[in-house]
Design an enzyme around this catalytic site. Structure first.
Site, PDB file in Angstrom:
ATOM      1  N   SER A  53     -43.968  79.206 -67.996  1.00 18.50           N
ATOM      2  CA  SER A  53     -42.852  79.939 -68.618  1.00 18.50           C
ATOM      3  C   SER A  53     -43.260  80.272 -70.047  1.00 18.50           C
ATOM      4  O   SER A  53     -44.188  79.643 -70.600  1.00 18.50           O
ATOM      5  CB  SER A  53     -41.633  79.016 -68.647  1.00 18.50           C
ATOM      6  OG  SER A  53     -40.640  79.511 -69.521  1.00 18.50           O
ATOM      7  N   TYR A  57     -37.557  70.738 -70.001  1.00 20.73           N
ATOM      8  CA  TYR A  57     -38.158  71.977 -69.470  1.00 20.73           C
ATOM      9  C   TYR A  57     -39.365  72.391 -70.316  1.00 20.73           C
ATOM     10  O   TYR A  57     -40.442  72.691 -69.780  1.00 20.73           O
ATOM     11  CB  TYR A  57     -37.089  73.073 -69.460  1.00 20.73           C
ATOM     12  CG  TYR A  57     -37.477  74.347 -68.738  1.00 20.73           C
ATOM     13  CD1 TYR A  57     -37.303  74.469 -67.361  1.00 20.73           C
ATOM     14  CD2 TYR A  57     -38.000  75.435 -69.428  1.00 20.73           C
ATOM     15  CE1 TYR A  57     -37.643  75.643 -66.692  1.00 20.73           C
ATOM     16  CE2 TYR A  57     -38.343  76.608 -68.768  1.00 20.73           C
ATOM     17  CZ  TYR A  57     -38.162  76.719 -67.407  1.00 20.73           C
ATOM     18  OH  TYR A  57     -38.492  77.883 -66.759  1.00 20.73           O
TER      19      TYR A  57
HETATM   20  P1  NAD Z   1     -34.673  79.631 -58.473  1.00 22.05           P
HETATM   21  O1  NAD Z   1     -33.636  78.582 -58.721  1.00 22.05           O
HETATM   22  O2  NAD Z   1     -34.270  80.876 -57.752  1.00 22.05           O
HETATM   23  O3  NAD Z   1     -35.911  79.012 -57.702  1.00 22.05           O
HETATM   24  C1  NAD Z   1     -36.290  77.674 -57.826  1.00 22.05           C
HETATM   25  C2  NAD Z   1     -36.866  77.249 -56.515  1.00 22.05           C
HETATM   26  O4  NAD Z   1     -37.254  75.877 -56.612  1.00 22.05           O
HETATM   27  C3  NAD Z   1     -35.845  77.354 -55.374  1.00 22.05           C
HETATM   28  O5  NAD Z   1     -36.470  77.832 -54.214  1.00 22.05           O
HETATM   29  C4  NAD Z   1     -35.401  75.909 -55.188  1.00 22.05           C
HETATM   30  O6  NAD Z   1     -34.950  75.650 -53.882  1.00 22.05           O
HETATM   31  C5  NAD Z   1     -36.715  75.201 -55.491  1.00 22.05           C
HETATM   32  N1  NAD Z   1     -36.532  73.787 -55.801  1.00 22.05           N
HETATM   33  C6  NAD Z   1     -35.688  73.205 -56.680  1.00 22.05           C
HETATM   34  N2  NAD Z   1     -35.804  71.864 -56.598  1.00 22.05           N
HETATM   35  C7  NAD Z   1     -36.756  71.604 -55.666  1.00 22.05           C
HETATM   36  C8  NAD Z   1     -37.305  70.410 -55.126  1.00 22.05           C
HETATM   37  N3  NAD Z   1     -36.895  69.204 -55.523  1.00 22.05           N
HETATM   38  N4  NAD Z   1     -38.238  70.530 -54.167  1.00 22.05           N
HETATM   39  C9  NAD Z   1     -38.644  71.755 -53.720  1.00 22.05           C
HETATM   40  N5  NAD Z   1     -38.142  72.903 -54.194  1.00 22.05           N
HETATM   41  C10 NAD Z   1     -37.228  72.822 -55.153  1.00 22.05           C
HETATM   42  O7  NAD Z   1     -35.308  79.978 -59.894  1.00 22.05           O
HETATM   43  P2  NAD Z   1     -36.451  81.013 -60.304  1.00 22.05           P
HETATM   44  O8  NAD Z   1     -35.895  81.736 -61.464  1.00 22.05           O
HETATM   45  O9  NAD Z   1     -36.980  81.760 -59.156  1.00 22.05           O
HETATM   46  O10 NAD Z   1     -37.572  80.007 -60.868  1.00 22.05           O
HETATM   47  C11 NAD Z   1     -38.806  79.753 -60.211  1.00 22.05           C
HETATM   48  C12 NAD Z   1     -39.816  79.205 -61.206  1.00 22.05           C
HETATM   49  O11 NAD Z   1     -40.041  80.174 -62.234  1.00 22.05           O
HETATM   50  C13 NAD Z   1     -39.346  77.926 -61.935  1.00 22.05           C
HETATM   51  O12 NAD Z   1     -40.451  77.052 -62.092  1.00 22.05           O
HETATM   52  C14 NAD Z   1     -38.888  78.454 -63.278  1.00 22.05           C
HETATM   53  O13 NAD Z   1     -38.972  77.480 -64.271  1.00 22.05           O
HETATM   54  C15 NAD Z   1     -39.878  79.577 -63.500  1.00 22.05           C
HETATM   55  N6  NAD Z   1     -39.430  80.586 -64.458  1.00 22.05           N
HETATM   56  C16 NAD Z   1     -38.301  81.328 -64.233  1.00 22.05           C
HETATM   57  C17 NAD Z   1     -37.913  82.275 -65.170  1.00 22.05           C
HETATM   58  C18 NAD Z   1     -36.707  83.146 -64.959  1.00 22.05           C
HETATM   59  O14 NAD Z   1     -36.316  83.842 -65.905  1.00 22.05           O
HETATM   60  N7  NAD Z   1     -36.111  83.196 -63.792  1.00 22.05           N
HETATM   61  C19 NAD Z   1     -38.673  82.451 -66.329  1.00 22.05           C
HETATM   62  C20 NAD Z   1     -39.808  81.677 -66.535  1.00 22.05           C
HETATM   63  C21 NAD Z   1     -40.186  80.742 -65.591  1.00 22.05           C
END
Ligand code: NAD
Length: 257
Positions: free
Chosen positions: A139, A152
């Site tokens: 991130s 985080y």
């Molecule tokens: P999201 O909540 O849609 O996806 C998160 C995923 O992780 C989901 O599929 C959820 O089921 C899974 N998950 C959560 N706990 C879990 C566990 N214990 N075991 C297995 N799976 C688990 O969120 P997202 O926005 O798609 O985020 C995905 C990744 O991208 C994360 O690591 C997040 O930190 C990173 N990220 C997101 C953003 C953003 O703006 N959306 C920005 C930077 C980084």
């Protein structure tokens, strides 16, 4: 480019970025293994949809990325792992003195330690196959901090550090390890924050996006999961063979500041 006969394992891929990246991998010809901690019909249906849409093999493996043994079992149940995409992640926002210990432990386990366990399990398979890609979804918070996100920010910085180590440990092999550091990506998780933020600040949804959610993102635009999928696909290409142990910021200029 074609990733035919490669298998991509994507942690946390039943929604958002993980699901988008799984589609990008399948579109490039890879077989995909989806994952989350739930084991519902709809989770398995997502894999069936990908298989049908892209003509690849796809399966869903339920495994809890907060547990070391589940992380390692995910890789063995996958059967093959040429491309490992560590994406599972959760968030909690609170001042350090109020931060629940259980939330700290869960974020460190899911957002950081899971990548250690899956990588440890996947590298022998990549070595046996003679090719591999480890791609960690960190991130902008892996490179910069914000208040109230101690766990985080710690976990995402940790992932950037571990990526460097994996890059060095595999430097002489046809394996690369890189982190992608996105700014805000428009996923259902972020979409749901827009009306809540507008209400909290008493402003319109457009203002909530520009002035609050994208306050640190100079482009004032969200990244899309398709764009992220494109970066992952590039990192799997021959052109990216000498890119290893590094972090690619994809944040509309956030970390240029
Ligand atoms: P999201 O909540 O849609 O996806 C998160 C995923 O992780 C989901 O599929 C959820 O089921 C899974 N998950 C959560 N706990 C879990 C566990 N214990 N075991 C297995 N799976 C688990 O969120 P997202 O926005 O798609 O985020 C995905 C990744 O991208 C994360 O690591 C997040 O930190 C990173 N990220 C997101 C953003 C953003 O703006 N959306 C920005 C930077 C980084």
């Amino acid at each position: 480019m074609t990733l035919t006969n490669k298998t991509a394992v994507i942690t946390g891929s039943n929604s958002g970025i993980g699901l988008g990246v799984a589609h990008a991998m399948a579109k490039a010809g890879a077989n995909v293994v989806l994952n989350s901690f739930t084991d519902r019909d709809e989770d398995h249906a997502l894999a069936a949809e990908i298989a049908k849409e892209h003509g690849v093999e796809a399966k869903y493996v339920a495994a809890d990325m907060s547990k070391a043994e589940d992380c390692r079992r995910l890789i063995s149940d996958a059967g093959a792992c040429d491309i490992l995409i560590n994406n599972a992640g959760i968030q909690h926002v609170a001042a350090i003195e109020d931060f629940p210990i259980s939330k700290w432990d869960a974020i460190i386990a899911i957002n950081m330690s899971s990548a250690f366990h899956t990588t440890a399990a996947a590298l022998p398979m990549m070595r046996a196959a003679g090719w591999g890609r480890v791609i960690n979804i960190s991130s902008a918070h892996g490179l910069r901090a914000s208040p109230f996100k101690s766990a985080y920010v710690t976990a995402k910085h940790g992932v950037v550090g571990m990526t460097k180590v994996v890059g060095l440990e595999t430097a002489k092999e046809p394996i690369t390890a890189n982190a992608i550091c996105p700014g805000y990506v428009l996923t259902p998780l972020v979409e749901s924050q827009i009306p809540a933020t507008a209400k909290e600040y008493g402003i319109s949804e457009d203002e909530a996006i520009e002035k609050v959610i994208l306050a640190k993102q100079p482009s004032k635009e969200f990244m899309t999961v398709e764009q992220l999928g494109g970066i992952v696909t590039f990192l799997c290409s021959d052109a990216a063979s000498q890119i290893t142990g590094t972090s690619i910021a994809a944040d509309g200029g956030w970390t240029a500041q």
